[in-house]
Every structure is written in C-alpha cells, then in structure tokens.
Enzyme design. Sequence first.
Site, PDB file in Angstrom:
ATOM      1  N   HIS A   2      -2.139   0.077  -9.690  1.00  0.00           N
ATOM      2  CA  HIS A   2      -2.240  -0.814  -8.517  1.00  0.00           C
ATOM      3  C   HIS A   2      -3.066  -1.822  -9.359  1.00  0.00           C
ATOM      4  O   HIS A   2      -4.286  -2.339  -9.335  1.00  0.00           O
ATOM      5  CB  HIS A   2      -3.620   0.050  -7.753  1.00  0.00           C
ATOM      6  CG  HIS A   2      -3.832  -0.760  -6.314  1.00  0.00           C
ATOM      7  ND1 HIS A   2      -4.060  -0.075  -5.394  1.00  0.00           N
ATOM      8  CD2 HIS A   2      -3.938  -2.153  -6.174  1.00  0.00           C
ATOM      9  CE1 HIS A   2      -4.359  -1.104  -4.190  1.00  0.00           C
ATOM     10  NE2 HIS A   2      -4.155  -2.210  -4.793  1.00  0.00           N
ATOM     11  N   GLU A  59      -4.391   7.345  -5.036  1.00  0.00           N
ATOM     12  CA  GLU A  59      -4.680   6.543  -6.083  1.00  0.00           C
ATOM     13  C   GLU A  59      -5.968   7.241  -6.631  1.00  0.00           C
ATOM     14  O   GLU A  59      -6.867   7.448  -5.969  1.00  0.00           O
ATOM     15  CB  GLU A  59      -4.806   5.273  -5.835  1.00  0.00           C
ATOM     16  CG  GLU A  59      -3.367   4.710  -5.448  1.00  0.00           C
ATOM     17  CD  GLU A  59      -3.399   3.207  -5.202  1.00  0.00           C
ATOM     18  OE1 GLU A  59      -4.357   2.386  -5.508  1.00  0.00           O
ATOM     19  OE2 GLU A  59      -2.230   2.742  -4.595  1.00  0.00           O
ATOM     20  N   ARG A  79       0.940  -1.219  -0.072  1.00  0.00           N
ATOM     21  CA  ARG A  79       0.104   0.029   0.015  1.00  0.00           C
ATOM     22  C   ARG A  79       1.018   1.306  -0.158  1.00  0.00           C
ATOM     23  O   ARG A  79       1.976   1.108   0.640  1.00  0.00           O
ATOM     24  CB  ARG A  79      -0.782   0.060   1.231  1.00  0.00           C
ATOM     25  CG  ARG A  79      -2.212  -0.894   1.377  1.00  0.00           C
ATOM     26  CD  ARG A  79      -3.134  -0.580   0.243  1.00  0.00           C
ATOM     27  NE  ARG A  79      -4.229  -1.334   0.349  1.00  0.00           N
ATOM     28  CZ  ARG A  79      -4.588  -2.523  -0.518  1.00  0.00           C
ATOM     29  NH1 ARG A  79      -3.426  -3.021  -1.375  1.00  0.00           N
ATOM     30  NH2 ARG A  79      -5.418  -3.302  -0.517  1.00  0.00           N
TER      31      ARG A  79
HETATM   32  C1  DGY Z   1      -5.922  -6.160  -2.431  1.00  0.00           C
HETATM   33  O1  DGY Z   1      -6.840  -7.117  -2.841  1.00  0.00           O
HETATM   34  O2  DGY Z   1      -6.068  -5.704  -1.378  1.00  0.00           O
HETATM   35  C2  DGY Z   1      -5.601  -5.295  -3.834  1.00  0.00           C
HETATM   36  O3  DGY Z   1      -4.693  -4.372  -3.526  1.00  0.00           O
HETATM   37  C3  DGY Z   1      -6.702  -4.571  -4.433  1.00  0.00           C
HETATM   38  O4  DGY Z   1      -7.001  -3.278  -3.556  1.00  0.00           O
END
Ligand code: DGY
Length: 323
Positions: A286, A267, A238
């Site tokens: 992402h 994002e 993240r």
């Molecule tokens: C997750 O599954 O956490 C991915 O990062 C998509 O948000």
Amino acid sequence: MKPHVVLYKSLSAPLMQRLEDHAQVTLIEDVKSPGGLARLRDALPQADGLLGASLKIDGPLLDLAPKLKVISSVSVGVDNYDLQDLTRRGVQLTNTPDVLTETTADTGFALIMASARRVVELANMVRDGQWRQNIGPRHFGSDVHGKKLGIIGMGRIGEALAQRGNLGFGMPVLYHSHSRKPAVEARFGAQYRSLEDLLKEADFVCLTLPLTADTEGLIGAAQFALMRPETIFINIARGKVVDEKALIEALRNKQIRAAGLDVFEQEPLAQDSPLLALDNVVATPHMGSATFETREAMARCAVDNLLAALAGERPPNLVNPEI
Ligand code: DGY
C-alpha cells in the site's frame, strides 16, 4: 484557549510546529498497538480535532469524543469513516486529494510495468544466482506499449494513469466510470465501455475507484471469467473492491496472466497469503502515495484542513459539506 488536537500520525518538525502554534497537541505513537489504542481512547474525550490515517474511526471511538469538530484524514480515501454517522454527529471530515494524484498514478504504472515485464520475478532470479544463460521464452513478458489500458474509476488518479498510458506508451484507453468524462475522452482519446465490455477488451484492467458500499466486491469470479488469459490486473484502489479468493483462483487457473497489487483485503498482507506463493503476482505494501515529497504534501494539506476547521472556516477539502 487553544483547541485540543489528537494526532495519531507523526508529522515533520515544521508541520508539528505549525500545529502546536495553534493547538494543544497529544501525539499517539503506534496507534494500532494495544497500548496505542488505549492511549487514543484516553485522549478522545478532550479532542476538538483528530489528525491521522489508516485507522477505522468507528462509532464506539466517536462516542468517546463528544467535543470533536473535525477529523482530518491524511488520505484521499475515506473508507475508514462512516460519513453519514459523522454528519449526524456534526463532525467534519476532510481528506487530501490532488497532492497524491501523480505519485499514485506513478505507482500504478510501476505495477503495470513490473507485472507485464516480470521485473520482480526476474530480478529475484538474478539475485538468487539463477541467471545462468540467456533468458528464453520461459521468462519473456508482455509488451506494455500499444496495449489497451482499461481503467475502472476515472477520477483524478484514473486520469493521470490514462495520461501516462496514452501519451507515454501509445496505449488506447478504455474506461468505465459512474459518469462519462468528456475531457478525458478529448485529451487521451479514452473510450467509455460498460464494465463487462472493458473486462473483455482491455489488456490491462486497472482499478482506481474508491471503496464504497456500491464498489465493495465489484470484481469477483464472474468478472474474472470475462477477462482473457493475457489480461493483467492492477489494483491501486482498495483491496475490498475485489474478491481476493476469486482473484487467487483466476491467477492459479491462468484465467488471467498476472496481477500487480498495492492493496489487499487485509493489510498488512499475511505472510501465508496464497498471493505470495504465485510468481505472477507483484505485491507492494500500500505504497501508492509513499514518497517523501507526496507524504509531506499530504500531511501539510491535512494540517491546513484541520486548522481551517478549528478556526471556524470551511476547510478546503471538506468531504461532508452537507454538515
Ligand atoms: C489514500 O490516500 O487513500 C491512500 O490509499 C493511503 O491510504
């Protein structure tokens, strides 16, 4: 009477059918648009279940949903929810682990390869008609095979990354995690390190840990200062685990060599982000789990979780079991 489900992510036709067999469904398209958020707010008072992803479900939204029993998140990360608050309100939270592990590790390795071998930068050079002679040292990259792979957060995705690096590319694996992982040490010869030692030693520093109150801002100026000018930094976790300003400084000052980033503090990443002005950054949107197969598997898992909870069964991937 069928329970009422508010869906803020579209599903494939078979999954939609499955959901509609068991629930009355309100689909909110484009939930992040002002109109979408208003439609979500209007639908929440009826909702027994919510299914979606990438939206912060905060207290004011939950206040609108007094009947809510379950939120089924189509994600493994649960940083969009306040777990304690959900538990206090008696709302179950489920996620979609396992099904995205391999695909997300593939993305991590793609970023390792792309940033070390400068794949995007050099491919763009060709596309822009700038390949006029054999390339020389100015365009050379760094080897990946045999280099030290440092993984921070040795959960499922970290382990899948260790497997690729160690078995595929002969990389010694160093890791830092909240607990030791004897199985990973045995399978991939992974060696545990303190965070500081890993940052000093690893050629690739890869983040695969969840965003929590403890990990927010974990990697900042002090941590980049421990890395070497050869270090390549990869984030598939993240954005908020990293102080992005400190990362930009470290890249600008050549404190580290390059970065491969799939996640960002904000994002989508702003077009004027200084990260996009740096040749030594590979930035992706992402997309860790974004393949046809895996996104369908995640959605299927989320529907299973939701239907189990609405049927009064314990859902397979309950994040707040204390409920
Ligand atoms: C997750 O599954 O956490 C991915 O990062 C998509 O948000």
